[in-house]
Design a protein around this motif. Structure first.
Motif, short mmCIF file in Angstrom:
data_model
loop_
_atom_site.label_atom_id
_atom_site.label_comp_id
_atom_site.label_asym_id
_atom_site.label_seq_id
_atom_site.Cartn_x
_atom_site.Cartn_y
_atom_site.Cartn_z
N LEU A 1 4.41 -2.17 -2.89
CA LEU A 1 3.29 -1.30 -3.23
C LEU A 1 3.78 -0.08 -4.02
O LEU A 1 4.91 0.37 -3.86
CB LEU A 1 2.56 -0.84 -1.97
N ARG A 2 2.87 0.46 -4.86
CA ARG A 2 3.21 1.58 -5.72
C ARG A 2 2.22 2.72 -5.54
O ARG A 2 1.14 2.53 -4.97
CB ARG A 2 3.22 1.14 -7.19
N ASP A 3 2.57 3.88 -6.08
CA ASP A 3 1.69 5.03 -5.90
C ASP A 3 0.45 4.98 -6.78
O ASP A 3 -0.48 5.78 -6.59
CB ASP A 3 2.45 6.34 -6.12
N THR B 1 -5.06 -0.83 3.63
CA THR B 1 -5.63 0.50 3.48
C THR B 1 -4.62 1.60 3.75
O THR B 1 -4.34 2.45 2.88
CB THR B 1 -6.85 0.67 4.42
N VAL B 2 -4.05 1.63 4.95
CA VAL B 2 -3.09 2.68 5.30
C VAL B 2 -1.83 2.58 4.45
O VAL B 2 -1.32 3.62 3.98
CB VAL B 2 -2.78 2.65 6.81
N PRO B 3 -1.27 1.38 4.21
CA PRO B 3 -0.12 1.32 3.31
C PRO B 3 -0.39 1.90 1.92
O PRO B 3 0.48 2.56 1.33
CB PRO B 3 0.20 -0.18 3.25
N VAL B 4 -1.58 1.65 1.36
CA VAL B 4 -1.90 2.22 0.05
C VAL B 4 -2.01 3.74 0.14
O VAL B 4 -1.53 4.47 -0.74
CB VAL B 4 -3.19 1.59 -0.51
N GLY C 1 -9.89 -1.21 -12.11
CA GLY C 1 -8.55 -1.65 -12.47
C GLY C 1 -7.72 -1.97 -11.24
O GLY C 1 -6.56 -1.53 -11.12
N ALA C 2 -8.31 -2.72 -10.30
CA ALA C 2 -7.64 -3.02 -9.03
C ALA C 2 -6.31 -3.71 -9.27
O ALA C 2 -6.18 -4.59 -10.14
CB ALA C 2 -8.54 -3.89 -8.16
N THR C 3 -5.32 -3.33 -8.49
CA THR C 3 -3.97 -3.91 -8.60
C THR C 3 -3.60 -4.76 -7.40
O THR C 3 -2.72 -5.61 -7.48
CB THR C 3 -2.92 -2.80 -8.76
N VAL C 4 -4.25 -4.51 -6.26
CA VAL C 4 -3.95 -5.23 -5.01
C VAL C 4 -5.25 -5.72 -4.42
O VAL C 4 -6.22 -4.96 -4.31
CB VAL C 4 -3.22 -4.32 -4.00
#
Length: 520
Positions: A215-217, A237-240, A266-269
Motif C-alpha cells: 500500500l502507498r500514501d 480501510t484502516v491500512p489505507v 481514480g481508485a487504486t485498491v
C-alpha cells in the motif's frame, strides 16, 4: 518480550490525531452518498466532538457502545473517538432480525446505542426483547442521503447531542492489549460470537497489509464491505488510513455506482467479495469504465470463479484471491511478485508477520495433504467475548480457522472448504468448495452450493443446489464434470433456487441451504 515497548502508549488509539498532525490537508474520507470530502484535520476535529459525546454519555475507558447503521461518516468519527477515549466500539449488523439483534445486545451490553433512522424501529423491538438494561439511544437522521424519514418527535438525536467543541481532547493512554472493537462473526446458526479486537491486532493487521500488499500514501479505495464486518475496518480501510490514503464510503452496494467511483476517484485498491466482483463485470458500464488506475484488486470471503478472474485479467487488472477471518487478521496471505496465473486458485503465501500451517489432530500434515488451516500472528483477536469457545479456537498459541487447506510444492496455500462441510462418499473425503469451483464455470449456473444427502449405496452423495437454468439435469452435470472431477465427487442430486439465501452482504448462507436441501 513484547512487540511493543513495555507500558501503555498514548499513540495506540490516536489514529486521527496522528494523521492530522502528519497529513492534515490530505483527504482521508469521501462520502459518495453526499459528495462530502473530509481532510484528516477535519476527521480529527469530528473525532474530538465524538469523544466529547461519548464522555458526556458516560462512555469511558473500557466501556462499550454499539452502533446499528449503514456505512456513514459518523461511524468513522466514532471509530476514532473510541481510540481517543479508550472505549470499545461494537458495530452491529442492521441486517439482523430483532431477536438476533437482541441476543447480541445482551452479549455486548452497551452503555450507549447509536442507530441510523431506517433501523430505529427494528432496534427498539430488539431492545424490548433484550434481557439487559436499556442503554441510552441516539438516532442518526438519514435524510441527508435519502436514507429514511426524519427521527420521530421525542427521540434524542446524535446531531443534537454532539458537542460543538472540536478542540483537542485528552487522549486515553492505552495498552496494546486493550480492546478497540467487538466484531461479530458471520455465524449462520445461533447468536454470532463477538471477537475481541485489540489495538495490537488493529495495528499489526495494518502493518501486515501495508508491508505485504504494498500500500502507498496516495492509495484510494472504495469500501465495499459493511462496517459491522471485519472487512469494513481491517481489510483495507484502516491500512489505507495508516498510509494517509483515501477511503470512499457508500451506503449500499450498487454496481454502476461503484464503477463510477473507481473512475471518478481514480481508485487504486479494490477488495470485494466474489459476488460484487462478478456483478461489476456483468454491468452495462463494465466495458466503458476506465480501470487503469487500479493497482491492487483482491477477492475475499469465498472462492472466486475462474470466469470472473478472466474478465478482470482481460481488462489488464491483476485480480487475485485473499483469505481472512474475523478471528485473525483478516489479511493473512499475499501473492508474491510475479505470481503465475496458474496459482489463481490459491490465496498465495503467508503475509510478512503471519505463520501458517496445515494440521490434522494438531500435527502438521505432509505437503499437498488436506488438513485444518491454523494461523499465528500478533494481529489475532484476543478471543471471544463471554464465550466458552475461545479455548478451542485460540488455544495452544494458534488460531484454528475451521477451514481446510493444502500447501502445494511451491508453498502456495489453497483453501479446500470448511472443515464442517466436508463429507464422506464411498469412503472418500469430498470437499464441496472444489466441486463448486468447477460447477460455477458452467455457462448455465450462476451460483451453486453442494451439500451432502444420505445415499443407500455410498453413504452420502452431493446435492448441487443451483441458482441458474432449472432445465439442467444430473446428466448435464455429469457430462460437464467428466475429466474435471473424480466420479465420486460429482453430485448425484440436483435442486434449484430462484436466489441463494444470504447471511450477510452478498455472502451465501450455506447453513440455510444445508438445512433445506441436505440431510444428516
Amino acid at each position: 518480550m513484547s512487540d511493543f515497548a513495555d507500558g501503555p502508549q498514548a499513540w495506540v488509539g490516536a489514529w486521527s490525531e496522528k494523521r492530522a498532525q502528519l497529513t492534515p490537508d490530505r483527504v482521508g474520507l469521501v462520502d459518495a452518498a453526499t459528495g462530502e470530502r473530509y481532510t484528516y484535520a477535519a476527521l480529527d476535529r469530528r473525532a474530538n466532538r465524538g469523544s466529547r459525546l461519548l464522555r458526556a454519555a458516560g462512555v469511558g475507558g473500557g466501556d462499550r457502545f454499539a452502533v446499528v447503521s449503514r456505512n456513514r461518516p459518523e461511524l468513522v468519527d466514532l471509530f476514532f473517538a473510541a481510540g481517543k477515549t479508550g472505549s470499545v466500539l461494537a458495530p452491529l449488523s442492521h441486517l439482523l432480525a430483532p431477536p438476533e439483534l437482541a441476543a447480541l445486545l445482551d452479549r455486548v451490553d452497551p452503555a450507549l446505542l447509536v442507530v441510523e433512522r431506517p433501523f430505529l424501529e427494528k432496534t427498539r423491538a430488539a431492545l424490548d426483547d433484550a434481557d439487559g438494561a436499556a442503554p441510552t439511544v441516539l438516532a442518526i437522521e438519514a435524510t441527508d442521503d435519502g436514507g429514511g424519514d426524519e427521527v420521530p418527535d421525542g427521540t434524542a438525536t446524535y446531531a443534537a447531542e454532539l458537542p460543538e467543541d472540536d478542540s483537542p481532547v485528552d487522549t486515553a493512554t492505552l495498552a496494546p492489549d486493550d480492546p478497540h472493537l467487538l466484531l461479530h462473526t458471520g455465524g449462520s446458526t445461533g447468536t454470532p460470537k463477538e471477537a475481541v479486537i485489540t489495538h495490537r491486532g488493529v495495528v499489526w493487521n495494518s502493518l501486515n497489509t501495508v508491508a505485504s500488499w504494498g500500500l502507498r500514501d496516495d492509495d484510494v479505495t472504495p469500501l465495499t464491505f459493511p462496517m459491522f464486518h471485519t472487512g469494513g475496518w481491517n481489510v483495507v480501510t484502516v491500512p489505507v488510513w495508516h498510509m494517509g490514503g483515501t477511503v470512499v464510503l457508500a451506503r449500499e452496494f450498487d454496481a454502476g455506482g461503484l464503477l463510477g467511483t473507481v473512475e471518478r476517484e481514480g481508485a487504486t485498491v479494490l477488495v470485494a467479495v466474489p459476488a460484487v466482483l462478478r456483478a461489476l463485470t456483468e454491468h452495462d458500464d463494465w466495458s466503458g469504465t476506465d480501470l487503469s488506475t487500479l493497482r491492487i484488486v483482491k477477492s475475499g470471503g469465498g472462492p472466486c470463479r475462474q470466469s470472473v478472474m478472466d474478465a478482470w485479467w482481460s481488462r489488464g487488472v491483476d485480480l487475485s484471491q485473499g483469505y481472512g477471518l474475523t478471528e485473525c487478521g483478516p489479511n493473512n496471505f499475499a501473492m508474491p511478485d510475479g505470481w503465475p496465473h496458474e496459482k489463481a486458485d490459491t490465496v498465495g503465501k503467508p503475509a510478512m508477520h503471519v505463520d501458517a500451517r496445515v494440521v490434522e489432530d494438531g500435527e502438521p500434515v505432509e505437503r499437498g495433504a488436506v488438513g485444518e488451516l491454523q494461523l499465528r500472528s500478533p494481529h489475532a483477536a484476543a478471543g471471544y467475548l463471554d464465550s466458552d469457545e475461545s479455548a478451542a479456537t485460540f488455544g495452544g498459541g494458534w488460531v484454528s480457522t475451521g477451514d481446510l487447506a493444502s500447501v502445494d510444492a511451491d508453498g502456495y496455500y489453497r483453501i479446500e472448504g470448511r472443515k464442517k462441510e466436508m463429507f464422506v462418499s464411498g469412503g472418500e473425503n469430498v470437499y464441496p468448495a472444489e466441486i463448486e469451483s468447477v460447477l460455477t464455470d458452467h455457462a448455465r449456473i450462476d451460483e451453486v452450493v453442494v451439500v451432502p444427502v444420505p445415499d443407500e449405496q455410498w453413504g452420502q452423495v452431493g446435492n448441487a443446489v443451483v441458482e441458474g437454468d432449472d432445465a439442467l439435469t444430473v446428466g448435464d452435470i455429469e457430462a460437464f464434470c467428466d475429466g474435471r472431477l473424480a466420479r465420486y465427487k460429482v453430485p448425484k442430486r440436483l435442486a434449484f433456487v430462484d436466489e441463494m439465501p444470504t447471511s450477510g452482504p452478498e455472502k451465501i448462507d450455506r447453513q440455510a441451504v444445508r438445512e433445506r436441501f441436505g440431510g444428516e
